[in-house]
Design a protein around this motif. Structure first.
Motif, PDB file in Angstrom:
ATOM      1  N   ALA A 146       0.838  -1.204   0.000  1.00  0.00           N
ATOM      2  CA  ALA A 146       0.000   0.000   0.000  1.00  0.00           C
ATOM      3  C   ALA A 146       0.867   1.246   0.000  1.00  0.00           C
ATOM      4  N   VAL A 147       1.939   1.228   0.802  1.00  0.00           N
ATOM      5  CA  VAL A 147       2.849   2.371   0.846  1.00  0.00           C
ATOM      6  C   VAL A 147       3.529   2.550  -0.503  1.00  0.00           C
ATOM      7  N   GLY A 148       3.939   1.434  -1.108  1.00  0.00           N
ATOM      8  CA  GLY A 148       4.625   1.497  -2.399  1.00  0.00           C
ATOM      9  C   GLY A 148       3.756   2.025  -3.515  1.00  0.00           C
ATOM     10  N   ALA A 149       2.443   1.927  -3.331  1.00  0.00           N
ATOM     11  CA  ALA A 149       1.523   2.410  -4.365  1.00  0.00           C
ATOM     12  C   ALA A 149       1.295   3.914  -4.299  1.00  0.00           C
ATOM     13  N   VAL A 150       1.760   4.564  -3.228  1.00  0.00           N
ATOM     14  CA  VAL A 150       1.584   6.012  -3.072  1.00  0.00           C
ATOM     15  C   VAL A 150       2.663   6.733  -3.873  1.00  0.00           C
ATOM     16  N   THR A 151       2.255   7.478  -4.854  1.00  0.00           N
ATOM     17  CA  THR A 151       3.198   8.200  -5.714  1.00  0.00           C
ATOM     18  C   THR A 151       3.370   9.641  -5.252  1.00  0.00           C
ATOM     19  N   ALA A 152       4.409  10.264  -5.756  1.00  0.00           N
ATOM     20  CA  ALA A 152       4.634  11.677  -5.454  1.00  0.00           C
ATOM     21  C   ALA A 152       3.472  12.523  -5.965  1.00  0.00           C
ATOM     22  N   GLU A 153       2.910  12.131  -7.110  1.00  0.00           N
ATOM     23  CA  GLU A 153       1.773  12.852  -7.676  1.00  0.00           C
ATOM     24  C   GLU A 153       0.548  12.727  -6.770  1.00  0.00           C
ATOM     25  N   ALA A 154       0.363  11.555  -6.180  1.00  0.00           N
ATOM     26  CA  ALA A 154      -0.765  11.350  -5.261  1.00  0.00           C
ATOM     27  C   ALA A 154      -0.602  12.188  -4.005  1.00  0.00           C
ATOM     28  N   ILE A 155       0.620  12.288  -3.529  1.00  0.00           N
ATOM     29  CA  ILE A 155       0.889  13.104  -2.342  1.00  0.00           C
ATOM     30  C   ILE A 155       0.586  14.571  -2.642  1.00  0.00           C
ATOM     31  N   GLU A 156       1.051  15.048  -3.792  1.00  0.00           N
ATOM     32  CA  GLU A 156       0.795  16.437  -4.175  1.00  0.00           C
ATOM     33  C   GLU A 156      -0.698  16.707  -4.276  1.00  0.00           C
ATOM     34  N   ALA A 157      -1.446  15.792  -4.861  1.00  0.00           N
ATOM     35  CA  ALA A 157      -2.883  15.981  -5.020  1.00  0.00           C
ATOM     36  C   ALA A 157      -3.588  15.990  -3.669  1.00  0.00           C
ATOM     37  N   ALA A 158      -3.156  15.129  -2.759  1.00  0.00           N
ATOM     38  CA  ALA A 158      -3.773  15.077  -1.427  1.00  0.00           C
ATOM     39  C   ALA A 158      -3.469  16.342  -0.638  1.00  0.00           C
ATOM     40  N   VAL A 159      -2.229  16.820  -0.718  1.00  0.00           N
ATOM     41  CA  VAL A 159      -1.834  18.042  -0.014  1.00  0.00           C
ATOM     42  C   VAL A 159      -2.666  19.230  -0.496  1.00  0.00           C
ATOM     43  N   ALA A 160      -2.938  19.280  -1.785  1.00  0.00           N
ATOM     44  CA  ALA A 160      -3.711  20.394  -2.342  1.00  0.00           C
ATOM     45  C   ALA A 160      -5.082  20.500  -1.700  1.00  0.00           C
ATOM     46  N   GLY A 161      -5.633  19.383  -1.267  1.00  0.00           N
ATOM     47  CA  GLY A 161      -6.948  19.387  -0.643  1.00  0.00           C
ATOM     48  C   GLY A 161      -6.976  19.989   0.742  1.00  0.00           C
ATOM     49  N   PHE A 162      -5.812  20.228   1.313  1.00  0.00           N
ATOM     50  CA  PHE A 162      -5.738  20.805   2.657  1.00  0.00           C
ATOM     51  C   PHE A 162      -5.303  22.269   2.637  1.00  0.00           C
ATOM     52  N   ARG A 163      -5.287  22.874   1.455  1.00  0.00           N
ATOM     53  CA  ARG A 163      -4.963  24.300   1.369  1.00  0.00           C
ATOM     54  C   ARG A 163      -6.232  25.132   1.460  1.00  0.00           C
ATOM     55  N   ARG A 190      10.791  11.178   0.066  1.00  0.00           N
ATOM     56  CA  ARG A 190      11.816  10.141   0.157  1.00  0.00           C
ATOM     57  C   ARG A 190      11.141   8.778   0.396  1.00  0.00           C
ATOM     58  N   PRO A 191      10.882   8.040  -0.675  1.00  0.00           N
ATOM     59  CA  PRO A 191      10.222   6.744  -0.532  1.00  0.00           C
ATOM     60  C   PRO A 191      11.132   5.726   0.152  1.00  0.00           C
ATOM     61  N   GLY A 192      10.505   4.859   0.961  1.00  0.00           N
ATOM     62  CA  GLY A 192      11.206   3.763   1.592  1.00  0.00           C
ATOM     63  C   GLY A 192      10.454   2.472   1.376  1.00  0.00           C
ATOM     64  N   VAL A 193      10.938   1.388   1.975  1.00  0.00           N
ATOM     65  CA  VAL A 193      10.306   0.087   1.795  1.00  0.00           C
ATOM     66  C   VAL A 193       8.932   0.043   2.446  1.00  0.00           C
ATOM     67  N   ALA A 194       8.856   0.554   3.686  1.00  0.00           N
ATOM     68  CA  ALA A 194       7.592   0.476   4.423  1.00  0.00           C
ATOM     69  C   ALA A 194       7.035   1.840   4.799  1.00  0.00           C
TER      70      ALA A 194
END
Length: 313
Positions: A115-132, A180-184
């Motif tokens: 599940a962690v490995g499926a989270v992309t940088a683009e997904a993080i950016e999109a999620a962060v935008a929702g909290f602005r 900074r992606p990691g294994v877990a």
């Protein structure tokens, strides 16, 4: 007030039996990790040689950075300064949730590595935008908010279940500066500009929840409170060597519109009497006597100006 243009008064630290300096002013402390804001205030009391010391905007022990401290008369000025807007640098760890929404708590849930490995940088950016912008935020359960007269964190420590109400806060900036992606787990560095009452731990928690993997705060550094930034902040070690503060007259004169009273007006201001015939700007104005002593804050009320706070007796 522009902090970068402020000149500080520097007084050597006391040695031996020499009495420590006593000032009326603002000290901008770069708080270290591991100390409570209360402990910092106690250190400043000792360095300033006065019990009358207070701070604006508590920082958790884990957090570092700008803590604005008032000394003597300036403790009353803190409540009138524009300190609502704050800036932070933080690191969020995605992949685990904790009891406190930060690294000081106990891990209560972890996400599967897939599940962690499926989270992309683009997904993080999109999620962060929702909290602005203006958002509804539920504060962390271990916040200092009072519930029926007791701090929420005290109730949690006593084993109680705490449910806090959502509140409206404004996040004017929420930028991802590194991923900074990691294994877990994934480490995400962010920079946040927000209104007073915004909990960065809650932003970390909610970002993890939005991405479906959980999250918590692992680093927090406050870089600005109002106009006071890291450029005017000093560590406790630096203050022990050279006790540096911003005089109350300088802070007031640079923060508010300034009015230089004549001797007759100054006498009235010292006793908090209304003044007629003054054309003050809307809001508060810093009132000074002919010798440059800061006396009070006044604001217009129709044809007269009335005090909001008097700082001399």
């Amino acid at each position: 007030m522009t902090a970068t243009k402020t000149d500080s008064v520097v007084t050597p630290a006391p040695t031996g039996s020499v009495e420590p300096p006593v000032a009326d002013g603002i000290v901008v402390v770069d708080k270290p990790a591991g100390l409570t804001s209360h402990t910092v205030v106690a250190r400043i009391r000792k360095l300033a040689g006065t019990r009358k010391v207070g701070h604006a905007g508590t920082l958790d022990p884990m957090a570092t950075g700008v803590l604005v401290v008032g000394i003597n008369r300036a403790t009353r000025l803190l409540g009138h300064l524009q300190l609502a807007d704050k800036s932070y640098d933080a690191t969020i760890l995605l992949g685990a949730t904790t009891t406190t929404d930060d690294a000081e708590g106990t891990i209560v849930d972890t996400a599967a590595p897939t599940a962690v490995g499926a989270v992309t940088a683009e997904a993080i950016e999109a999620a962060v935008a929702g909290f602005r912008g203006e958002i509804s935020q539920v504060p962390s359960k271990v916040s200092a908010i009072k519930v029926d007269g007791r701090r929420a964190y005290q109730r949690v420590r006593d084993g109680e279940e705490v449910a806090l109400k959502a509140r409206s806060v404004t996040v004017s900036r929420y930028d991802v500066t590194d991923v900074r992606p990691g294994v877990a787990a994934i480490e995400v560095d962010v920079t946040v500009d927000c209104s007073s009452g915004t909990y960065i731990r809650a932003l970390a928690r909610d970002l993890g929840a939005e991405l479906g993997v959980g999250g918590h705060l692992t680093m927090l550094r406050r870089t600005r409170v109002g106009s006071f930034g890291m450029d005017t902040a000093h560590t406790l070690e630096e203050l022990a060597e050279d006790f540096t503060w911003l005089p109350i007259a300088q802070v007031a004169g640079e923060t508010f519109p300034r009015y230089d009273a004549d001797a007759e007006q100054a006498a009235a201001i010292r006793t908090g009497r209304p003044l007629s015939g003054l054309k003050l700007e809307p809001g508060q104005t810093a009132m000074f006597d002919p010798s440059g002593v800061f006396l009070a804050l006044y604001e217009p009320h129709g044809p007269v100006a009335k005090p909001t706070a008097v700082f001399v007796s």
